[in-house]
Design an enzyme around this catalytic site. Structure first.
Site, mmCIF file in Angstrom:
data_model
loop_
_atom_site.group_PDB
_atom_site.id
_atom_site.type_symbol
_atom_site.label_atom_id
_atom_site.label_comp_id
_atom_site.label_asym_id
_atom_site.label_seq_id
_atom_site.Cartn_x
_atom_site.Cartn_y
_atom_site.Cartn_z
ATOM 1 N N HIS A 66 0.798 -1.230 0.000
ATOM 2 C CA HIS A 66 0.000 0.000 0.000
ATOM 3 C C HIS A 66 0.830 1.279 0.000
ATOM 4 C CE1 HIS A 66 0.902 -0.130 4.291
ATOM 5 N NE2 HIS A 66 0.617 1.152 4.323
HETATM 6 C C1 UD1 Z 1 -2.176 5.458 5.843
HETATM 7 C C2 UD1 Z 1 -0.887 5.945 6.511
HETATM 8 C C3 UD1 Z 1 0.170 4.875 6.397
HETATM 9 C C4 UD1 Z 1 -0.324 3.548 6.925
HETATM 10 C C5 UD1 Z 1 -1.606 3.184 6.219
HETATM 11 C C6 UD1 Z 1 -2.179 1.897 6.747
HETATM 12 C C7 UD1 Z 1 -0.449 8.361 6.415
HETATM 13 C C8 UD1 Z 1 0.346 9.407 5.753
HETATM 14 N N1 UD1 Z 1 -0.369 7.144 5.854
HETATM 15 O O1 UD1 Z 1 -1.908 5.284 4.462
HETATM 16 O O2 UD1 Z 1 1.314 5.264 7.138
HETATM 17 O O3 UD1 Z 1 0.660 2.570 6.713
HETATM 18 O O4 UD1 Z 1 -2.561 4.229 6.424
HETATM 19 O O5 UD1 Z 1 -3.305 1.499 6.018
HETATM 20 O O6 UD1 Z 1 -1.120 8.617 7.394
HETATM 21 N N2 UD1 Z 1 -9.193 4.866 1.481
HETATM 22 C C9 UD1 Z 1 -10.429 4.259 1.383
HETATM 23 N N3 UD1 Z 1 -11.029 3.902 2.551
HETATM 24 C C10 UD1 Z 1 -10.481 4.092 3.775
HETATM 25 C C11 UD1 Z 1 -9.229 4.725 3.848
HETATM 26 C C12 UD1 Z 1 -8.590 5.094 2.689
HETATM 27 O O7 UD1 Z 1 -10.958 4.059 0.315
HETATM 28 O O8 UD1 Z 1 -11.103 3.723 4.784
HETATM 29 C C13 UD1 Z 1 -8.489 5.232 0.211
HETATM 30 C C14 UD1 Z 1 -8.782 6.641 -0.229
HETATM 31 O O9 UD1 Z 1 -8.816 6.627 -1.603
HETATM 32 C C15 UD1 Z 1 -7.569 7.408 0.249
HETATM 33 C C16 UD1 Z 1 -6.460 6.370 0.113
HETATM 34 O O10 UD1 Z 1 -7.094 5.119 0.418
HETATM 35 O O11 UD1 Z 1 -7.344 8.532 -0.517
HETATM 36 C C17 UD1 Z 1 -5.301 6.576 1.041
HETATM 37 O O12 UD1 Z 1 -5.737 6.721 2.414
HETATM 38 P P1 UD1 Z 1 -4.826 7.560 3.445
HETATM 39 O O13 UD1 Z 1 -5.384 7.480 4.802
HETATM 40 O O14 UD1 Z 1 -4.541 8.911 2.884
HETATM 41 O O15 UD1 Z 1 -3.442 6.823 3.389
HETATM 42 P P2 UD1 Z 1 -3.085 5.274 3.411
HETATM 43 O O16 UD1 Z 1 -2.467 4.923 2.097
HETATM 44 O O17 UD1 Z 1 -4.225 4.442 3.890
#
Ligand code: UD1
Length: 363
Positions: free
Chosen positions: A201
């Site tokens: 991820h």
């Molecule tokens: C975040 C953390 C990362 C951690 C990871 C675990 C930061 C900078 N990054 O990354 O350190 O290892 O979580 O999972 O805080 N999305 C969904 N549903 C959700 C959550 C996210 O669809 O419930 C999608 C969205 O499109 C979003 C993307 O995932 O834009 C990324 O989510 P985000 O929380 O920004 O970062 P992660 O890649 O999950």
């Protein structure tokens, strides 16, 4: 004493669980749970609360996804109101996600002491958003709980007062030790005796079209030799769709939705090898003695390499194939469980908190 915990993203939930429980059992006073809503899908958040036995959050800030600035700022604005209303004696933050730095920054500005659980880890790679979150959170925290001695060394080098630093061990392992016996059955159908459990991820892997294609085609080649089981993170799922990446659709390459904690641990326990870019899985595999091939060029958890079963693969996909081949031939890296990864870390955190509160009230 009134302790407020801030969590928001999937890996935070495993870290808060034992700390919340140990405080409830030992320290009199109130605990407040704030969920920022950084992760919001049921299988990225709610299922963890159920599997881990966490109470429903007292406050849900509902910030959702966005750019780093949007997400961090939204958490700060919403959390400032809660902290102003409650004025807790201590805010505890976990790990290195955007919710961690946002909460630490708001608390420090309101002069509320901050404790950082999982302090001191460094990848020395500032292109990782988590590295910025780690560096800044540690600079403004009042209590820094480190999972390994390298964390203490990093903090001392950065000029942190040694009296603030407490080597307590790894809270993630507390949760693993507690819940392993419950993680008996996997719900995944048609699982082979030998399989590689894959998670990916990191933006550096999945946001790069060429690299993600290379990783997937290497995994497809590997699936000729061992079944691949791949629960797909929403970020990765989005990129796979955007980049039109195709999968074989055979039983030797299983794509799954993200799994809840107990389901994931049940799969990890009986896997042959893990292929991952997650931080937590590098630690869990070290505890379980399972070979872990990390698709990153660095790690903020070097002890999983020096003592544990982790091997860094970087972006070298021929090395990934070679290392999987090595595991399949029975040549696996033997590791040891690092010091204080013993399931008792949250009790040591509580001991520090008790001393901290005693000093607060006597001053
Ligand atoms: C975040 C953390 C990362 C951690 C990871 C675990 C930061 C900078 N990054 O990354 O350190 O290892 O979580 O999972 O805080 N999305 C969904 N549903 C959700 C959550 C996210 O669809 O419930 C999608 C969205 O499109 C979003 C993307 O995932 O834009 C990324 O989510 P985000 O929380 O920004 O970062 P992660 O890649 O999950």
């Amino acid at each position: 004493m009134n302790i407020l915990h801030v969590v928001g993203a999937r890996p935070n939930f495993m870290k808060i669980t034992p700390v919340w429980r140990a405080i409830s059992n030992t320290i009199s006073g109130q605990q407040t749970l704030v969920h920022t809503g950084q992760h919001y899908d049921i299988n990225m958040s709610e299922v963890f609360f159920t599997h881990l036995g966490l109470p429903k959050p007292d406050y849900y800030l509902g910030v959702g996804s966005g750019t780093h600035a949007e997400q961090t700022a939204a958490i700060m604005i919403a959390l400032e109101k809660v902290l102003t209303e409650l004025n807790p004696d201590l805010v505890l933050v976990y790990g290195d996600v955007n919710s961690t730095i946002a909460a630490a920054l708001v608390s420090a500005k309101l002069m509320i002491p901050v404790g950082h659980v999982e302090a001191g880890l460094r990848s020395f790679d500032r292109s990782m958003p988590e590295e910025i979150n780690r560096l800044l959170t540690d600079q403004i925290a009042d209590l820094l709980f480190t999972p390994s001695k390298d964390g203490n060394e990093n903090l001392l080098r950065e000029g942190i007062d040694p009296r603030k630093i407490h080597f307590v061990g790894n809270v993630m392992i507390d949760t693993l030790v507690q819940l392993l016996p419950k993680a008996r059955n996997t719900k995944v159908k048609d699982l082979s005796d030998r399989y590689a459990l894959v998670t990916l991820h990191r933006p550096s892997n999945v946001d790069d079209l060429t690299l993600l294609k290379q990783i997937v085609s290497t995994l497809i080649e590997i699936s000729d030799d061992i079944q691949i089981v791949f629960p797909v993170h929403p970020r990765t799922r989005k990129r796979i769709t955007e980049f039109n990446i195709e999968f074989p659709g055979t039983n030797t390459f299983k794509l799954l939705e993200p799994l809840g904690y107990l389901d994931f641990i049940a799969l990890l326990k009986t896997a042959t090898v893990a292929i991952t870019d997650s931080g937590g899985i590098q630690e869990e595999t070290t505890y379980l003695g399972l070979p872990c091939l990390t698709v990153r060029k660095n790690t903020e958890r070097p002890i999983t390499i020096s003592l544990g079963t982790n091997t860094l693969i970087g972006k070298d996909m021929s090395l990934l194939k070679q290392e999987v081949g090595r595991v399949l031939s029975g040549d696996v890296k033997k590791g040891k469980i690092p010091p204080l990864w013993d399931g008792q870390t949250s009790e040591r955190i509580v001991n520090v908190l008790q001393r901290f509160f005693k000093n607060l009230t006597s001053n």
